[in-house]
Scaffold this motif. Structure first.
Motif, PDB file in Angstrom:
ATOM      1  N   ARG A   1     -43.646 -38.856 -15.689  1.00  0.00           N
ATOM      2  CA  ARG A   1     -44.288 -40.230 -16.097  1.00  0.00           C
ATOM      3  C   ARG A   1     -44.282 -41.580 -16.066  1.00  0.00           C
TER       4      ARG A   1
ATOM      5  N   ASP B   1     -39.692 -34.595 -25.452  1.00  0.00           N
ATOM      6  CA  ASP B   1     -40.884 -34.404 -25.279  1.00  0.00           C
ATOM      7  C   ASP B   1     -41.809 -34.078 -25.506  1.00  0.00           C
TER       8      ASP B   1
ATOM      9  N   THR C   1     -43.473 -37.237 -27.232  1.00  0.00           N
ATOM     10  CA  THR C   1     -44.440 -37.529 -26.436  1.00  0.00           C
ATOM     11  C   THR C   1     -45.744 -37.075 -25.953  1.00  0.00           C
ATOM     12  N   TYR C   2     -45.822 -36.083 -26.146  1.00  0.00           N
ATOM     13  CA  TYR C   2     -46.893 -35.831 -25.333  1.00  0.00           C
ATOM     14  C   TYR C   2     -48.060 -35.200 -27.681  1.00  0.00           C
TER      15      TYR C   2
ATOM     16  N   PRO D   1     -38.502 -33.177 -15.731  1.00  0.00           N
ATOM     17  CA  PRO D   1     -39.648 -32.814 -16.754  1.00  0.00           C
ATOM     18  C   PRO D   1     -41.169 -33.761 -16.405  1.00  0.00           C
TER      19      PRO D   1
ATOM     20  N   SER E   1     -42.647 -27.252 -25.270  1.00  0.00           N
ATOM     21  CA  SER E   1     -42.711 -28.424 -24.587  1.00  0.00           C
ATOM     22  C   SER E   1     -41.260 -28.656 -23.727  1.00  0.00           C
TER      23      SER E   1
ATOM     24  N   TYR F   1     -30.884 -34.032 -21.521  1.00  0.00           N
ATOM     25  CA  TYR F   1     -32.956 -33.748 -21.151  1.00  0.00           C
ATOM     26  C   TYR F   1     -32.823 -33.593 -23.654  1.00  0.00           C
TER      27      TYR F   1
END
Length: 469
Positions: A41, A416, A419-420, A38, A177, A411
């Motif tokens: 971050r 994700d 999070t975005y 990913p 994502s 994963y």
């Protein structure tokens, strides 16, 4: 045809573009495997009180709890309230998240709260557009489960509300994502499979739960459920717990198989190919097995014509969903190009290339070709002429190749995706899967249903996002 990609306002650098650092080679089952990492971050750190995000979930069904659990893994997100029409779910909210979480049957009480910054909307499809618009107008940012809308007319209204209010809205289809589709997007743009000419995808199942025969609580009564609130704009009906707990089986509340599952497929395909949508839609299918009173199909096959754009050549898409798949059911994609095929399944994909090679003289003369039907004299004349015109090439033809890519162990694309979303909420940014993107994924899925039910071809303008007469 040009193959340039437009620049979009990403909240992150996709894992796919992180060449080198983003790909970790390994070996598995004797095949070279590249692990997709990913996007980088910063390590999680304490979040200042001023950056705390007050979260409320509207709709605490299966996906409501899943989305809430995932959202709470994001640092600085705190659940303050939840709403549902079934009392036992509200009890379970407190059992899971604590007595400090306020619960209510009336979602409007959540929208009126000043401590709620974000709402997760995880309700039956016929409520999606109305709740999303009301939430944005109330000053809330919105994570809206797919499909974004139940009917085509609602799409422009949600888009207008997002533009007018300036709120963040992300549609909850996590393929948007997923590092897998990020990498496919990079490979396709780089010409790894040549020019795409066909895409196939399927989302199949073979179980009662997979076919939405969800369990119904024993002895549940109308006193336990806010039935009128559930119905909303749907036709009035006497209390029916089957319709409440299995609402996806009915057109009054859901969007059938296509609205539930095709939307995921469209999201991944549009991401991978930078596509806006098809111009033609046609479907076939029916109710083949799950004859339990539902009025939606359990098998659907749809074809879509995509026009040439600056990002991709014209291609044909076929989607299917079969709830009676005797193989056990699986989800897969195949991106077929002139020079290779990308096949997606599970947590990874393979890129297979089998170069197009000219036939050998033996294949021309003795293989499945017209030369073998000629007289021996003509065959001999052809062979001599061919050898004279095609001297032996000292360069060996390119071999067949297979490259495998996988997401890292554990994963979670949903994490994700959320999070975005929360990054955009904090930073005042935008998201990839906004109202426009969400409508472009939902609209062809909805037209898949309409084509089946009305037995007609649908034509669509994917740029203007409107029907073509």
């Amino acid at each position: 045809m040009t193959n340039h990609r437009s620049r979009r306002d990403f909240l992150r650098i996709t894992a796919a573009s992180a060449v080198g650092a983003g790909l970790v080679p390994s070996l598995a089952r004797g095949r070279d495997v590249q692990i997709l990492e990913p996007a980088a971050r910063e390590p999680a750190r304490p979040v200042a009180p001023s950056d705390r995000i007050g979260l409320a979930t509207i709709g605490m069904g299966i996906i409501g709890f899943i989305d809430t659990d995932t959202a709470l893994r994001v640092p600085g997100v705190e659940l303050v309230a939840a709403s549902d029409a079934y009392d036992a779910r509200l009890v379970h909210v407190k059992e899971v998240y604590g007595e400090n979480v306020d619960t209510t049957r009336d979602y409007r009480e959540i929208l009126a709260r000043s401590d709620v910054d974000v709402v997760l909307i995880c309700v039956p499809d016929h409520w999606h557009a109305r709740m999303a618009i009301e939430a944005m107008e109330a000053g809330k940012d919105v994570y809206l489960e797919k499909p974004m809308v139940k009917n085509l007319a609602e799409g422009p209204r949600v888009i207008e509300a997002q533009e007018r209010t300036g709120r963040v809205l992300e549609v909850g289809s996590q393929f948007g994502s997923n590092v897998i589709f990020d990498k496919i997007r990079e490979l396709v743009a780089a010409g790894a499979i040549g020019e795409v000419n066909q895409v196939e995808a399927a989302y199949n199942r073979n179980s009662s739960i997979g076919a939405w025969q969800y369990s119904i609580p024993p002895d549940v009564t109308e006193q336990d459920i806010a039935w009128e609130a559930f119905l909303g704009s749907a036709p009035q009906r006497p209390f029916d717990p089957v319709r409440f707990f299995r609402w996806r089986n009915y057109r009054d509340y859901g969007t059938a198989v296509a609205g539930d599952l095709f939307v995921h497929l469209f999201t991944g395909i549009h991401k991978a190919l930078d596509a806006m949508g098809p111009t033609e839609i046609f479907s076939r299918g029916g109710l083949r097995f799950w004859t339990d009173g539902r009025d939606v199909p359990d098998v659907i096959l749809s074809l879509f014509a995509y026009p040439e754009t600056e990002h991709h050549p014209p291609f044909t898409l076929s989607l299917q969903s079969n709830f009676v798949d005797g193989s056990g059911g699986r989800t897969y994609f195949r991106f077929i190009g002139s020079e290779g095929v990308i096949s997606v399944q599970g947590d990874g994909f393979t890129l297979e290339k089998s170069p197009r090679r000219p036939p050998s003289l033996d294949q021309l003369v003795n293989g499945y070709n017209s030369v073998r039907t000629w007289s021996e004299d003509v065959q001999q004349e052809f062979s001599e002429a061919y050898e004279a015109a095609h001297p032996a090439d000292p360069v060996a033809p390119a071999p067949d190749t297979t490259q495998e890519y996988r997401a890292p162990g554990g994963y979670d694309a949903r994490y994700d995706h959320l999070t975005y979303f929360f990054d955009a909420v904090r930073e005042g940014g935008s998201v990839f899967e906004d109202a426009v993107y969400g409508y472009r994924a939902a609209a062809p899925a909805l037209m898949s249903n309409l084509s089946l039910w009305e037995d007609r071809l649908y034509r669509w303008d994917p740029v203007g996002m409107q029907l073509v007469s």
